[in-house]
Design an enzyme around this catalytic site. Sequence first.
Site, PDB file in Angstrom:
ATOM      1  CD  GLU A  73      -2.591   1.709   0.608  1.00 44.33           C
ATOM      2  OE1 GLU A  73      -2.517   2.882   0.184  1.00 44.33           O
ATOM      3  OE2 GLU A  73      -3.454   0.892   0.251  1.00 44.33           O
ATOM      4  CB  CYS A 125     -15.586   1.404  -5.907  1.00 42.88           C
ATOM      5  SG  CYS A 125     -14.147   2.447  -6.202  1.00 42.88           S
TER       6      CYS A 125
END
Length: 472
Positions: free
Chosen positions: A260, A332
Site C-alpha cells: 500500500e 468500485c
Amino acid sequence: MKYCPIYKKCGGCAYINEEYEKTLLNKHEYVQKLFGKIKVDEVKGMKDPYHYRHKIYASFYNDKYNQIHAGLYEENSHRLIDSKMCLIQHVKANDILRTMCTLAQSFKIEPYNEDTGRGVLRHAYIRISRSTGRVMLVIVIGSKGLPSSKNYVKKLVEAHPEIETVIINYNHEHTSMILGRKSDVVYGKGYITDQIGNLLFRISPQSFYQVNPEQTEVIYNTALEMAQLKKTDTVLDVCCGIGTIALSAAPLCKEVIGVEINEQAIRDAEKNMKLNGIENVSFFAEDAGRFIQRLDAKPDVVFLDPPRSGMSEPFICTLNRLSPKKIVYVSCNPVTQIRDIRLFAKAGYRVQKAVPVDNFPFTKHIETCALLVRESAHKDETVSIKVNTDGITVDQKKHMHPVKPTYENIQRWIKEKYGMNVSTLYIAQIKDKVGIDKQMTFKDRPAKGRVPNCPLEKEEAIMDAFRHFRMI
C-alpha cells in the site's frame, strides 16, 4: 420508501426517491451490460439501505441570515447545501453536525470562506465504528487555531459522549482535499477501532476504510469465498489499506504480502496485525508497481482493491508475468475494472464469476467482485476478450488503434457520427468520471466556482467515442 427534499440539488443519491429493489435491478443491468457475455450474479443488497454511511464529510458555511450550517456541495457547483438531514449518513453524524453548528454559533466561530481564505471552521470528518458505536471526529480548520478549543470540544463531548476521540486538522491550502498535513489530537487516542468478522481494525484519520461497514463484510466474504484459499497458498494483497483483506485471508493460507502506498495505512495495518495476534502477514509501504517488479515470492492468489481509476497497464503487465493462479479483483468502478480485465485476458485469464455488491445504496455507484482464473498463456493472441457495452461488441486487439484518441480526434469522431459538438471540458469531465487520466490546458479549465454539467446525450456520445478509440 423515504423522501429526500434536496436530492435533485445534492446529486449524491440519484435514486433516493425510488424503490430500493428497483435500484438493485438497474445496477445489475448496468454491470451486466459492461461485462457482456460474462454472466453477472444478482446484486447483493442491504436489508436496511438507509443511514449506512459511517464515514461522513461536511463543510461549513453561513446562510443569508448569518446562521451556520454543515453541508455538501451541490452537484456540479461550488454551492453548499445543508445535509444534516441526509438519509444515507449515519444518524449520529447528523446529530453531531447539528451540535457543531449550534456551538460554533454560540462561540462565535466563523466558517471558513474558501474564496477569501478567511474564517476558521472548514470541514468535519466523522467516522463511526459499527461494532462499538464510538465516534472519531476530525475538525478541519483553515486558521492557525480553533478559538476556545477546549471548551468547544468539552461541550461537544458532553452532548455526544459516544465521541471517543477528537482531532484538529489544519488545512490552509487552496485545495479540494479535505485533510491537511498537520493534525493535533485534542481528546482521546486519535483513533477508533471497528470489527469485521472476528478481527479488530484500528482506524486513524488518514486510513482508508470503507464507508459502509455492513456491506464491507459482505464484499470481503465474497472475495474470500471466490479465492478458495489453501493452507499452502502465498497471497498478495495489492492496495491493502489498513490490512482488512490481508488479515482476513491470513488464517486461511500460508502467508500474505500486503502492499500500500499510504504509509499511515501501513502503520495501522501493522498495528492491526499485532492487535489480532497474526504473524504470517508482511506489509510494505510502497508503490505497488515498483514493489512487484522486485518481488521474489510467486503469489498463488492476488487480491486487487484499487481506487476508482483502476490499475495501470504497466502494473498489470508485470503482474501477468508473475502468473498467479487466481486474481480476485474488487472494484468500485466496473468501467475501469472491465478495462483492466481485458489486459489480464491477454495473459490467458478469464472471468469465472462476477458478483456486484451494493456498497452505496441509492447512488449510481456499485462495488463488483470478479474472480479471474488463469487458463493458459497466450503468446500471440490478437483478441483478448469480447465485451459487450451498450449493445456494441468491442474486440480489444493487441495492436494500438491507428488514430490517437486526442481531444481533437474525439471531437471530430463525435461530430461525424452524431452531428454534435462537444467541448474538451465535457470530454475531460467524462474521463474523470470513468477514471481515465486527463490533461487539460489552462484555457480548458472552468472559471472558479463553475463546473460544467455534461448533458446526458453528449455523455453517451463521449462514452461511445471512448469505446471506439479503445480507451475503455
